[in-house]
Scaffold this motif. Structure first.
Motif, PDB file in Angstrom:
ATOM      1  N   THR A 294       0.761  -1.165   0.049  1.00 55.43           N
ATOM      2  CA  THR A 294       0.332   0.184  -0.002  1.00 55.43           C
ATOM      3  C   THR A 294       0.549   1.242  -0.214  1.00 55.43           C
ATOM      4  O   THR A 294       0.128   2.282  -0.154  1.00 55.43           O
ATOM      5  CB  THR A 294      -1.111  -0.350   1.249  1.00 55.43           C
ATOM      6  OG1 THR A 294      -0.310  -0.073   2.676  1.00 55.43           O
ATOM      7  CG2 THR A 294      -1.605  -1.284   1.090  1.00 55.43           C
ATOM      8  N   VAL A 295       2.241   0.452  -0.404  1.00 54.41           N
ATOM      9  CA  VAL A 295       2.725   1.936   0.093  1.00 54.41           C
ATOM     10  C   VAL A 295       3.000   2.611  -1.502  1.00 54.41           C
ATOM     11  O   VAL A 295       3.428   4.350  -1.478  1.00 54.41           O
ATOM     12  CB  VAL A 295       4.133   1.555   0.362  1.00 54.41           C
ATOM     13  CG1 VAL A 295       5.033   1.320  -0.751  1.00 54.41           C
ATOM     14  CG2 VAL A 295       5.683   3.189   0.501  1.00 54.41           C
ATOM     15  N   LEU A 296       2.996   2.061  -2.183  1.00 53.53           N
ATOM     16  CA  LEU A 296       2.459   3.024  -3.484  1.00 53.53           C
ATOM     17  C   LEU A 296       1.377   4.054  -3.414  1.00 53.53           C
ATOM     18  O   LEU A 296       1.568   5.201  -4.276  1.00 53.53           O
ATOM     19  CB  LEU A 296       1.645   1.716  -4.270  1.00 53.53           C
ATOM     20  CG  LEU A 296       2.509   2.948  -6.132  1.00 53.53           C
ATOM     21  CD1 LEU A 296       3.116   2.590  -6.138  1.00 53.53           C
ATOM     22  CD2 LEU A 296       1.058   1.423  -6.690  1.00 53.53           C
ATOM     23  N   ALA A 297       0.457   4.288  -2.221  1.00 52.57           N
ATOM     24  CA  ALA A 297      -0.030   5.041  -2.529  1.00 52.57           C
ATOM     25  C   ALA A 297      -0.125   6.280  -1.745  1.00 52.57           C
ATOM     26  O   ALA A 297      -0.604   7.198  -1.738  1.00 52.57           O
ATOM     27  CB  ALA A 297      -1.527   4.525  -1.243  1.00 52.57           C
ATOM     28  N   ASP A 298       1.891   6.283  -1.285  1.00 51.05           N
ATOM     29  CA  ASP A 298       2.063   7.070  -0.831  1.00 51.05           C
ATOM     30  C   ASP A 298       2.579   8.342  -1.032  1.00 51.05           C
ATOM     31  O   ASP A 298       3.716   7.357  -2.094  1.00 51.05           O
ATOM     32  CB  ASP A 298       2.535   7.089   0.371  1.00 51.05           C
ATOM     33  CG  ASP A 298       3.379   8.131   1.116  1.00 51.05           C
ATOM     34  OD1 ASP A 298       3.711   9.304   0.322  1.00 51.05           O
ATOM     35  OD2 ASP A 298       4.268   8.171   2.126  1.00 51.05           O
ATOM     36  N   PRO A 299       2.524   9.245  -2.372  1.00 61.67           N
ATOM     37  CA  PRO A 299       3.525  10.100  -2.668  1.00 61.67           C
ATOM     38  C   PRO A 299       4.112  10.647  -2.607  1.00 61.67           C
ATOM     39  O   PRO A 299       5.180  10.645  -3.682  1.00 61.67           O
ATOM     40  CB  PRO A 299       2.308  11.748  -2.953  1.00 61.67           C
ATOM     41  CG  PRO A 299       0.812  10.824  -2.636  1.00 61.67           C
ATOM     42  CD  PRO A 299       1.084  10.109  -2.068  1.00 61.67           C
ATOM     43  N   ARG A 300       4.572  10.302  -1.398  1.00 65.06           N
ATOM     44  CA  ARG A 300       6.063  10.399  -1.608  1.00 65.06           C
ATOM     45  C   ARG A 300       7.164   9.503  -1.401  1.00 65.06           C
ATOM     46  O   ARG A 300       8.413   9.491  -1.306  1.00 65.06           O
ATOM     47  CB  ARG A 300       6.460  11.200   0.962  1.00 65.06           C
ATOM     48  CG  ARG A 300       5.516  12.019   0.901  1.00 65.06           C
ATOM     49  CD  ARG A 300       5.856  11.869   2.403  1.00 65.06           C
ATOM     50  NE  ARG A 300       5.312  11.116   3.411  1.00 65.06           N
ATOM     51  CZ  ARG A 300       6.569  10.459   4.191  1.00 65.06           C
ATOM     52  NH1 ARG A 300       7.688  10.865   4.324  1.00 65.06           N
ATOM     53  NH2 ARG A 300       5.223   8.886   5.033  1.00 65.06           N
ATOM     54  N   ALA A 301       6.190   8.350  -1.106  1.00 62.53           N
ATOM     55  CA  ALA A 301       7.061   7.252  -2.186  1.00 62.53           C
ATOM     56  C   ALA A 301       7.177   6.895  -2.926  1.00 62.53           C
ATOM     57  O   ALA A 301       8.346   6.284  -3.191  1.00 62.53           O
ATOM     58  CB  ALA A 301       6.524   6.055  -0.688  1.00 62.53           C
ATOM     59  N   TRP A 302       7.127   7.648  -3.913  1.00 67.67           N
ATOM     60  CA  TRP A 302       7.002   7.775  -5.927  1.00 67.67           C
ATOM     61  C   TRP A 302       8.668   8.313  -6.247  1.00 67.67           C
ATOM     62  O   TRP A 302       9.317   7.197  -7.057  1.00 67.67           O
ATOM     63  CB  TRP A 302       5.855   8.285  -6.161  1.00 67.67           C
ATOM     64  CG  TRP A 302       4.557   8.421  -5.922  1.00 67.67           C
ATOM     65  CD1 TRP A 302       4.112   6.583  -5.484  1.00 67.67           C
ATOM     66  CD2 TRP A 302       3.578   8.814  -6.548  1.00 67.67           C
ATOM     67  NE1 TRP A 302       3.211   6.817  -5.769  1.00 67.67           N
ATOM     68  CE2 TRP A 302       2.210   8.373  -5.581  1.00 67.67           C
ATOM     69  CE3 TRP A 302       3.487  10.004  -7.238  1.00 67.67           C
ATOM     70  CZ2 TRP A 302       1.330   8.715  -6.445  1.00 67.67           C
ATOM     71  CZ3 TRP A 302       2.144  10.729  -7.278  1.00 67.67           C
ATOM     72  CH2 TRP A 302       1.127   9.661  -7.003  1.00 67.67           C
ATOM     73  N   SER A 303       8.919   8.656  -5.376  1.00 64.82           N
ATOM     74  CA  SER A 303      10.100   9.543  -5.703  1.00 64.82           C
ATOM     75  C   SER A 303      11.698   8.428  -4.564  1.00 64.82           C
ATOM     76  O   SER A 303      12.605   8.047  -6.111  1.00 64.82           O
ATOM     77  CB  SER A 303      10.823  10.785  -5.870  1.00 64.82           C
ATOM     78  OG  SER A 303      10.628  10.843  -3.582  1.00 64.82           O
ATOM     79  N   VAL A 304      11.116   7.638  -4.284  1.00 67.65           N
ATOM     80  CA  VAL A 304      12.163   6.736  -3.268  1.00 67.65           C
ATOM     81  C   VAL A 304      11.991   5.068  -4.206  1.00 67.65           C
ATOM     82  O   VAL A 304      13.084   4.841  -4.798  1.00 67.65           O
ATOM     83  CB  VAL A 304      11.440   6.164  -2.178  1.00 67.65           C
ATOM     84  CG1 VAL A 304      12.812   5.678  -1.735  1.00 67.65           C
ATOM     85  CG2 VAL A 304      11.696   7.268  -1.468  1.00 67.65           C
ATOM     86  N   ILE A 305      10.504   5.367  -4.927  1.00 67.48           N
ATOM     87  CA  ILE A 305      10.533   3.827  -5.731  1.00 67.48           C
ATOM     88  C   ILE A 305      11.277   3.944  -7.561  1.00 67.48           C
ATOM     89  O   ILE A 305      11.824   3.327  -7.523  1.00 67.48           O
ATOM     90  CB  ILE A 305       9.070   3.801  -5.708  1.00 67.48           C
ATOM     91  CG1 ILE A 305       8.841   3.308  -5.068  1.00 67.48           C
ATOM     92  CG2 ILE A 305       9.335   2.835  -7.272  1.00 67.48           C
ATOM     93  CD1 ILE A 305       6.806   2.881  -4.992  1.00 67.48           C
TER      94      ILE A 305
END
Length: 453
Positions: free
Chosen positions: A256-267
């Motif tokens: 569900t971390v994909l729903a966190d916009p802050r995680a997109w740059s880390v991915i």
């Protein structure tokens, strides 16, 4: 009367029956076509394993700093790495080992969990999604298109960058240099047992190589291990919990971390490190070897890229950071590995670590340093078949210098691409469109990495 069911009654049928199996295996792996032998491939596979065996101990230790259960990371390293390396050998038919990248586990443990304060299940979720993205671009042949568009001078530069990186890994393990925050921070101890082990391993490897021994690197490592254990002793206090509790991270990734916009740059950063790091390693490891065809392409490359992407997805489900084609495969290639047979041997040995883990922690990783530096020297001093021009020298020097300054192959790759594209513009040549796109994405990935420091 002779029948197909009784080949023993006809000498000719007996000969065909006896040679059918080995001939089929030889053809499948192109063993004779690439000028190799079973003995050479087996020795090379063992050499690769000995050079990278430290990752089975080091990767769990690093990831444990980010909270990932040690036993789970150990099993992920040995089991997923072993199976992925077997797939690399049996499907891609290339002598590349697959294991967790050191730059990847450090980012997960110290940046994603340590600095950005994500939980380790969230971090593994990010690794999973970066692996899914890698699978997608590999299936769409985008990575293969980028590799095929790389001009000869960049291929040589990436080979040199990989060589420099391998050498720096050896110097760091031997404590000859110190690092801080992913950068060289100074000189270390040049007289202690780890340093002496490097000197001995390198000296033995150079002498044996001069005498024509293909297993020079691994024999140097064995000599270094014997000396190190004699001087420093065996690590009697080393502790390893084996596979006990290995399911602690099984499917614990937080998707569900994909729903966190802050995680997109880390991915995206994890994806960029894996995407461009794997390209640099595949190109660098195969440059100027029989693994390339007449057009400079690597047969089985698409399968190899799918294997390391699939390993990243599988590893995240078990408890590890991203898997990549390991640069220490160069040790086996230097020992004569030319087919997937070497990778099969390495994969079986990696998988056996599931049962040998409590023993491996007593083996000095410093014994591998002479072999790593030996291979680095060979890669850095190998001249391209067609020689080098001023552009090739400039790009190579740039790639090596950035590798030494940053300890990051992807950043070295970015610098080399920028220089190559700039030189093409100055010379009024038109770079391949894929080089423009790749250069832009490389620079974007570097910027994002620095924003996450």
């Amino acid at each position: 009367m002779t029948t197909p069911e009784s080949p023993g009654r006809d000498p000719e049928l007996l000969r065909r029956h006896a040679t059918a199996g080995p001939g089929a295996v030889d053809r499948y792996f192109s063993l004779s076509a690439r000028g190799s032998t079973w003995r050479r491939e087996i020795v090379a596979g063992i050499s690769t394993f000995l050079a990278l065996s430290y990752i089975v101990v080091v990767n769990p230790a690093v990831l444990a700093q980010g909270g990932i259960p040690h036993s789970a990371a150990f099993v992920a390293t040995a089991a997923v790495g072993g199976l992925a390396t077997l797939a690399m050998g049996l499907w891609a038919r290339l002598p590349f080992a697959v294991a967790p990248g050191m730059e990847m586990n450090a980012m997960v443990a110290f940046s994603v969990v340590g600095t950005l304060a994500y939980t380790w299940p969230q971090a593994l979720g990010m690794v999973f999604w970066s692996g899914v993205a890698m699978l997608a671009v590999s299936l769409l042949r985008l990575r293969a298109a980028v590799i095929n568009a790389i001009p000869p001078e960049l291929r040589s530069a990436l080979a040199a960058a990989v060589g420099a990186f391998i050498g720096l890994v050896g110097l760091q393990i031997a404590h000859l240099v110190r690092t801080s925050d992913g950068r060289l921070s100074g000189l270390g101890d040049w007289t202690g047992p780890p340093a002496v082990a490097l000197y001995l391993g390198l000296a033995v490897a150079l002498v044996l190589d001069r005498l024509g021994a293909r297993a020079a690197a691994v024999l140097g490592g064995i000599a270094a291990a014997a000396l190190y254990c004699a001087v420093a002793g065996v690590r009697a206090d080393a502790v390893h919990d084996g596979i006990h509790g290995s399911g602690a991270a099984l499917f614990r990734f937080d998707l569900t971390v994909l729903a966190d916009p802050r995680a997109w740059s880390v991915i995206l950063v994890l994806f960029a490190l894996d995407f461009f790091g794997s390209i640099a390693k595949v190109v660098g490891l195969s440059a100027h070897t029989p693994l390339q065809d007449d057009q400079g392409r690597v047969p089985g490359m698409r399968e190899a890229l799918l294997v390391d992407a699939g390993a990243t997805v599988a590893g995240s489900a078990v408890g590890s950071s991203s898997f990549v084609a390991f640069v220490e495969s160069a040790v086996g290639i230097r020992a004569g590995a030319r087919t997937g047979i070497a990778a099969v041997v390495t994969g079986l040995l990696l998988f056996s670590c599931l049962f040998l883990g409590p023993v491996l922690v007593h083996v000095p990783v410093e014994a591998t340093t002479g072999a790593l530096v030996f291979v680095a020297v060979k890669m850095l001093t190998t001249r391209p078949p067609g020689g080098t021009d001023r552009l090739g020298v400039t790009v190579t020097v740039t790639a090596v210098a950035v590798t030494v300054a940053t300890l990051a192959i992807d950043q070295a790759m970015a610098a080399a691409f920028v220089v190559s594209v700039a030189a093409s513009i100055i010379g009024r040549r038109r770079p391949h469109p894929a080089l423009w796109v790749t250069t832009f994405l490389l620079m974007a990935g570097v910027v994002l990495q620095y924003l996450h420091r």
